[in-house]
Design an enzyme around this catalytic site. Structure first.
Site, PDB file in Angstrom:
ATOM      1  N   PRO A  43       2.579  16.473   9.203  1.00 14.35           N
ATOM      2  CA  PRO A  43       3.521  16.327  10.326  1.00 14.35           C
ATOM      3  C   PRO A  43       3.990  17.858  10.516  1.00 14.35           C
ATOM      4  CG  PRO A  43       4.003  15.741   7.291  1.00 14.35           C
ATOM      5  CD  PRO A  43       2.786  15.623   7.255  1.00 14.35           C
ATOM      6  N   GLU A  72     -27.561   8.695  37.558  1.00 20.16           N
ATOM      7  CA  GLU A  72     -28.507   8.669  38.521  1.00 20.16           C
ATOM      8  C   GLU A  72     -30.397   8.645  38.825  1.00 20.16           C
ATOM      9  OE1 GLU A  72     -26.062  11.433  39.474  1.00 20.16           O
ATOM     10  OE2 GLU A  72     -26.075  10.509  37.889  1.00 20.16           O
ATOM     11  N   GLU A 109      -5.998  15.054  12.930  1.00 18.02           N
ATOM     12  CA  GLU A 109      -5.081  14.098  11.971  1.00 18.02           C
ATOM     13  C   GLU A 109      -5.571  15.097  11.034  1.00 18.02           C
ATOM     14  OE1 GLU A 109      -8.698  10.725  10.163  1.00 18.02           O
ATOM     15  OE2 GLU A 109      -9.225  10.861  12.598  1.00 18.02           O
TER      16      GLU A 109
END
Length: 356
Positions: free
Chosen positions: A287, A46, A284
């Site tokens: 599994p 703003e 990242e």
């Protein structure tokens, strides 16, 4: 408002922990000023738009993607700046519930400024991490995966470079830059020794280096690992009883958290990262850790790159999830985006429950 949203996105790599905000000052069809929050700690959207509009802002309308702040932080309240400039009307696309008693809307209305709320899903989407941290007290968690068409991430011998195309790997860097933290586990640390730094395709693009986060319950990671090189801020989480074998280099911190079952308490990790000011966390990892986040119900989004190849049944699986006995137990995901990136398909998915 569309223009204001485009402006807000220009701060995608630089505003954290603050939200991404854009502002347009207009009088009817006449554009008077525009601005966005460029860097955390600097002028808000703003204020930048009002500077461009100058005295013409008096009697005009301000279109803002997020409710103007009403409290003092590192900069004065934007609500006061709009009031002082004589803006007659403010249209906001999303409400900031984190302001508590310093609601910008109330300050504006008390000063006679007309305030309208134009609900805009794109405005919430742009700041999903900020809203997650301020409303849920944990970051927005995104898991990045790369796999073959048969759902494999590496050959049985561990070879995985490279499954995906250079274009896909560049795209991952862009998503890293949007994140406040990039997180991995000790398994990936030992197997791949990643740097977890951002290497954008355009080296001139400005960004704030995300925090590198490692989950290493027993502190088995190599003291010479790249993530401990001081190239970017790094936070290593470990369990009770584990102690660093060497004094940490500059920019590297260690933090003990409790256990949940056999592993680190992932919810406690997320709470700490929220306290660190992390809006979005990109995982990242291997599994096992990715599956643990999924089992804990902490995954907000999956970022999956699918390479057009088959790796075979001996290759390593995408996730180490427990087996199911009924399809009703499966977690359903909704595809929110799919596109080609180089030779690969990028798919973004979210749990169906999160979209309800």
């Amino acid at each position: 408002m569309r223009l204001a949203l485009k402006l807000a996105d220009r701060g995608a790599f630089t505003t954290a922990p603050n939200p991404r905000v854009g502002c347009v000052i207009a009088n009817g069809d006449l554009l008077l000023g525009q601005g966005w929050h460029e860097w955390a700690g600097q002028a808000h959207a703003e204020v930048n738009a009002l500077r461009e509009a100058g005295v013409d802002a008096r009697g005009a309308t301000a279109y803002v993607t997020l409710e103007p702040c009403g409290g003092h932080g590192r900069t004065p309240p934007c609500a006061d700046a709009l009031i002082k400039a004589g803006v007659a009307r403010v249209v906001i696309a999303s409400v900031d519930r984190s302001q508590h008693e310093h609601h910008g809307v109330e300050r504006l209305e008390a000063a006679g400024v007309q305030v309208e709320h134009l609900p805009c899903p794109e405005a919430r989407e742009l700041n999903q991490g900020f809203f997650s941290r301020t409303e849920r007290k944990r970051p927005w968690l995104r898991i990045k995966l790369a796999m073959s068409l048969d759902g494999r991430t590496a050959l049985g011998n561990g070879q995985s470079k490279w499954i995906t195309s250079p274009e896909a790997r560049d795209d991952v860097q862009v998503w890293r830059a949007r994140a406040c933290a990039v997180l991995t586990g000790s398994g990936t640390l030992l197997a791949d020794n990643p740097r977890l730094t951002v290497r954008l395709p355009d080296p001139h693009t400005a960004f704030s280096a995300p925090l590198r986060v490692v989950l290493d319950q027993h502190l088995k990671g190599d003291a010479n690992a790249h993530v401990l090189d001081g190239a970017a801020p790094t936070l290593v989480f470990h369990g009770p009883g584990a102690q660093p074998s060497h004094p940490p280099p500059a920019g590297v911190r260690f933090r003990q958290v409790g256990l949940d079952g056999e592993g680190l308490d992932l919810r406690q990790v997320m709470t700490v990262l929220a306290e660190e000011g992390c809006n979005e966390v990109q995982v990242e990892a291997g599994p096992v850790l990715c599956a643990a986040f999924a089992a804990a119900g902490l995954v907000d989004e999956w970022l999956v790159y699918i390479a057009p190849m088959f790796l075979g049944s001996d290759a390593r699986p995408l996730l180490a999830l427990d087996g199911l006995t009924d399809l009703g137990q499966a977690q359903r995901l909704s595809i929110i985006e799919q596109c080609l990136v180089g030779a690969d398909i990028r798919v973004r998915l979210r749990p169906v429950s999160a979209l309800a």
